[in-house]
Scaffold this active site. Structure first.
Site, PDB file in Angstrom:
ATOM      1  N   ASP A  45       1.461  -1.115  -0.007  1.00 29.78           N
ATOM      2  CA  ASP A  45       0.023  -0.547   0.037  1.00 29.78           C
ATOM      3  C   ASP A  45       0.146   1.410  -0.071  1.00 29.78           C
ATOM      4  O   ASP A  45       0.460   1.868   0.868  1.00 29.78           O
ATOM      5  CB  ASP A  45      -0.815  -0.236   0.898  1.00 29.78           C
ATOM      6  CG  ASP A  45      -1.450  -1.320   1.089  1.00 29.78           C
ATOM      7  OD1 ASP A  45      -2.361  -1.349   0.777  1.00 29.78           O
ATOM      8  OD2 ASP A  45      -1.386  -2.382   1.681  1.00 29.78           O
ATOM      9  N   TYR A  81      -1.592   4.320  -6.470  1.00 34.10           N
ATOM     10  CA  TYR A  81      -2.959   5.098  -6.314  1.00 34.10           C
ATOM     11  C   TYR A  81      -3.013   6.345  -6.777  1.00 34.10           C
ATOM     12  O   TYR A  81      -2.013   6.912  -7.428  1.00 34.10           O
ATOM     13  CB  TYR A  81      -2.247   5.663  -4.209  1.00 34.10           C
ATOM     14  CG  TYR A  81      -2.546   4.939  -3.350  1.00 34.10           C
ATOM     15  CD1 TYR A  81      -3.937   4.166  -3.141  1.00 34.10           C
ATOM     16  CD2 TYR A  81      -1.698   3.724  -2.605  1.00 34.10           C
ATOM     17  CE1 TYR A  81      -3.760   3.356  -1.815  1.00 34.10           C
ATOM     18  CE2 TYR A  81      -1.341   2.855  -2.082  1.00 34.10           C
ATOM     19  CZ  TYR A  81      -2.740   1.859  -1.376  1.00 34.10           C
ATOM     20  OH  TYR A  81      -2.904   2.186  -0.736  1.00 34.10           O
ATOM     21  N   ASN A 116      -7.399  -3.830  -5.332  1.00 32.82           N
ATOM     22  CA  ASN A 116      -7.794  -3.681  -6.008  1.00 32.82           C
ATOM     23  C   ASN A 116      -7.462  -1.804  -6.266  1.00 32.82           C
ATOM     24  O   ASN A 116      -7.617  -1.463  -7.563  1.00 32.82           O
ATOM     25  CB  ASN A 116      -9.191  -3.412  -4.570  1.00 32.82           C
ATOM     26  CG  ASN A 116      -8.773  -2.608  -3.102  1.00 32.82           C
ATOM     27  OD1 ASN A 116      -8.023  -2.851  -2.688  1.00 32.82           O
ATOM     28  ND2 ASN A 116      -9.576  -1.292  -2.766  1.00 32.82           N
ATOM     29  N   HIS A 210      -3.147  -9.838  -1.608  1.00 35.80           N
ATOM     30  CA  HIS A 210      -3.589  -8.211  -0.773  1.00 35.80           C
ATOM     31  C   HIS A 210      -4.208  -7.802   0.180  1.00 35.80           C
ATOM     32  O   HIS A 210      -3.796  -7.607   1.500  1.00 35.80           O
ATOM     33  CB  HIS A 210      -3.906  -7.470  -2.259  1.00 35.80           C
ATOM     34  CG  HIS A 210      -4.065  -6.186  -1.811  1.00 35.80           C
ATOM     35  ND1 HIS A 210      -3.505  -5.525  -1.547  1.00 35.80           N
ATOM     36  CD2 HIS A 210      -5.301  -4.628  -2.049  1.00 35.80           C
ATOM     37  CE1 HIS A 210      -3.747  -3.503  -0.878  1.00 35.80           C
ATOM     38  NE2 HIS A 210      -5.135  -4.218  -1.261  1.00 35.80           N
ATOM     39  N   HIS A 219     -10.474  -2.194   7.087  1.00 37.10           N
ATOM     40  CA  HIS A 219     -10.964  -3.250   6.951  1.00 37.10           C
ATOM     41  C   HIS A 219     -11.697  -4.528   7.194  1.00 37.10           C
ATOM     42  O   HIS A 219     -12.777  -5.256   6.304  1.00 37.10           O
ATOM     43  CB  HIS A 219     -10.534  -3.353   5.065  1.00 37.10           C
ATOM     44  CG  HIS A 219     -10.153  -1.954   4.313  1.00 37.10           C
ATOM     45  ND1 HIS A 219     -10.871  -1.733   3.165  1.00 37.10           N
ATOM     46  CD2 HIS A 219      -8.944  -1.977   3.603  1.00 37.10           C
ATOM     47  CE1 HIS A 219     -10.194  -0.700   3.412  1.00 37.10           C
ATOM     48  NE2 HIS A 219      -8.658  -0.730   3.040  1.00 37.10           N
ATOM     49  N   HIS A 245      -3.444  -4.169   2.297  1.00 34.75           N
ATOM     50  CA  HIS A 245      -5.080  -3.843   1.927  1.00 34.75           C
ATOM     51  C   HIS A 245      -5.300  -3.294   3.496  1.00 34.75           C
ATOM     52  O   HIS A 245      -5.889  -2.223   3.174  1.00 34.75           O
ATOM     53  CB  HIS A 245      -6.158  -4.730   2.093  1.00 34.75           C
ATOM     54  CG  HIS A 245      -7.299  -4.342   1.395  1.00 34.75           C
ATOM     55  ND1 HIS A 245      -7.989  -3.445   0.975  1.00 34.75           N
ATOM     56  CD2 HIS A 245      -8.622  -4.815   2.448  1.00 34.75           C
ATOM     57  CE1 HIS A 245      -8.860  -3.540   0.891  1.00 34.75           C
ATOM     58  NE2 HIS A 245      -9.261  -4.088   1.998  1.00 34.75           N
TER      59      HIS A 245
END
Length: 328
Positions: A45, A81, A116, A210, A219, A245
């Site tokens: 990330d 990102y 994602n 991930h 999450h 994640h």
């Protein structure tokens, strides 16, 4: 912050041999050191063009990588990102990757999975070998195996498992080329993974994806992975599941098997104070700041260390085959 303890293949400097395992899994041979040891760092990330302390984490990662003389780097996804890459010529590849992780010690192969956020962009661009010509470290596939002799790393494409990306995408679009029809894709992936795990004779079986299976972060648990992926991992005596994640660092021990759930998702922007205290079963360590993880493997022993943005050791986990787990 909370902290508690309870390169394309043909350009790498060593021999990497790609052999067909199945339609979806390829095997990459990456030998361990001559003394049969292996060391690596894990980051997740991260891709924010140096912002949100990405550059500071990268600096400390380089120092640890030099000390350990790492063999490679694992990225647990969400590499760029907010919406992946827009194409193979996207400047974000160099601005978020090549120019940030510029330490000499990090000029090793990077094995990457998709997150994602990567699926919100041009997925085929991130998978394109042309990126390896821009930076020879870059290897990214949907699902694949890295065989180091003492350990096998099974990289799994987890984003297509998650229902909400298909049925409740909100304002986001996802690039599902190569995934549809979804049911067939997932069935084949799980079948191939199960067969590969069953055939593995490695001392350590480590699965990388991930999305979380177990997490107390923002999450939380990924229900689809608990239902579909976890039973295969448990049935095949997997030792560790490594993920990103959730933007934090975690260690959670399974209460039903030997699996250790290890989260390294603190590569840039982190969740602060976002903890689910109603799901603490097996939680050994949680830190909701930025950082990364290192791993040292021997035939019968594994050492996992979590570091913060200053390079300070936050937590250390030692695993021994056939012995109890110890953590500091």
């Amino acid at each position: 912050m909370a902290w508690f303890s309870t390169s394309p293949l043909w350009l790498t400097c060593f021999c990497l041999c790609v052999l067909s395992v199945s339609a979806q899994l390829q095997r990459i041979e990456h030998p361990a050191k001559a003394d049969a040891t292996l060391s690596l760092v894990v980051i997740g990330d991260w891709g924010r063009k140096g912002k949100y302390n990405q550059s500071e984490v990268a600096l400390q990662m380089g120092r640890v990588a030099e000390k350990l003389n790492i063999d490679f780097v694992i990225s647990t996804g969400d590499n760029f990102y907010d919406d992946g890459l827009i194409g193979i010529g996207d400047a974000a590849f160099e601005d978020s990757f090549s120019r940030i992780y510029n330490a000499k010690s990090l000029q090793k192969t990077w094995y990457n999975v998709l997150g994602n956020h990567d699926y919100r962009g041009d997925v085929l661009a991130q998978l394109n070998p042309i990126l390896g010509k821009i930076d020879k470290r870059w290897i990214c596939q949907r699902s694949f195996i890295v065989d180091t002799e003492i350990a096998e790393f099974f990289f799994v494409d987890t984003t297509p498992f998650v229902d909400k990306y298909f049925y409740k995408p909100k304002h986001h679009k996802y690039d599902w080329r190569g995934v549809l029809p979804r049911k067939k894709y997932l069935s084949k992936l799980l079948e191939d993974l199960d067969l590969a795990l069953k055939g593995s004779t490695a001392n350590w079986k480590i699965v990388v994806g991930h999305h979380t299976i177990r997490s107390i972060g923002h999450h939380g648990d990924t229900i689809e992975l608990k239902m579909q992926l976890l039973p295969i991992l448990e049935a095949n005596n997997v030792d560790m599941y490594i993920n990103g994640h959730d933007h934090c660092l975690e260690h959670i021990s399974s209460t039903t098997s030997q699996i250790q759930f290890l989260t390294s998702g603190g590569g840039s922007k982190a969740w602060k104070g976002d903890i689910n205290k109603n799901n603490l079963d097996g939680v050994k360590f949680y830190y909701d700041g930025q950082g990364f993880m290192s791993m040292e493997l021997e035939k019968s022993n594994a050492k996992i260390v979590y570091y913060d943005i200053f390079g300070q050791v936050l937590n250390e986990l030692n695993l021994s085959k056939g012995l109890q787990i110890s953590a500091m």
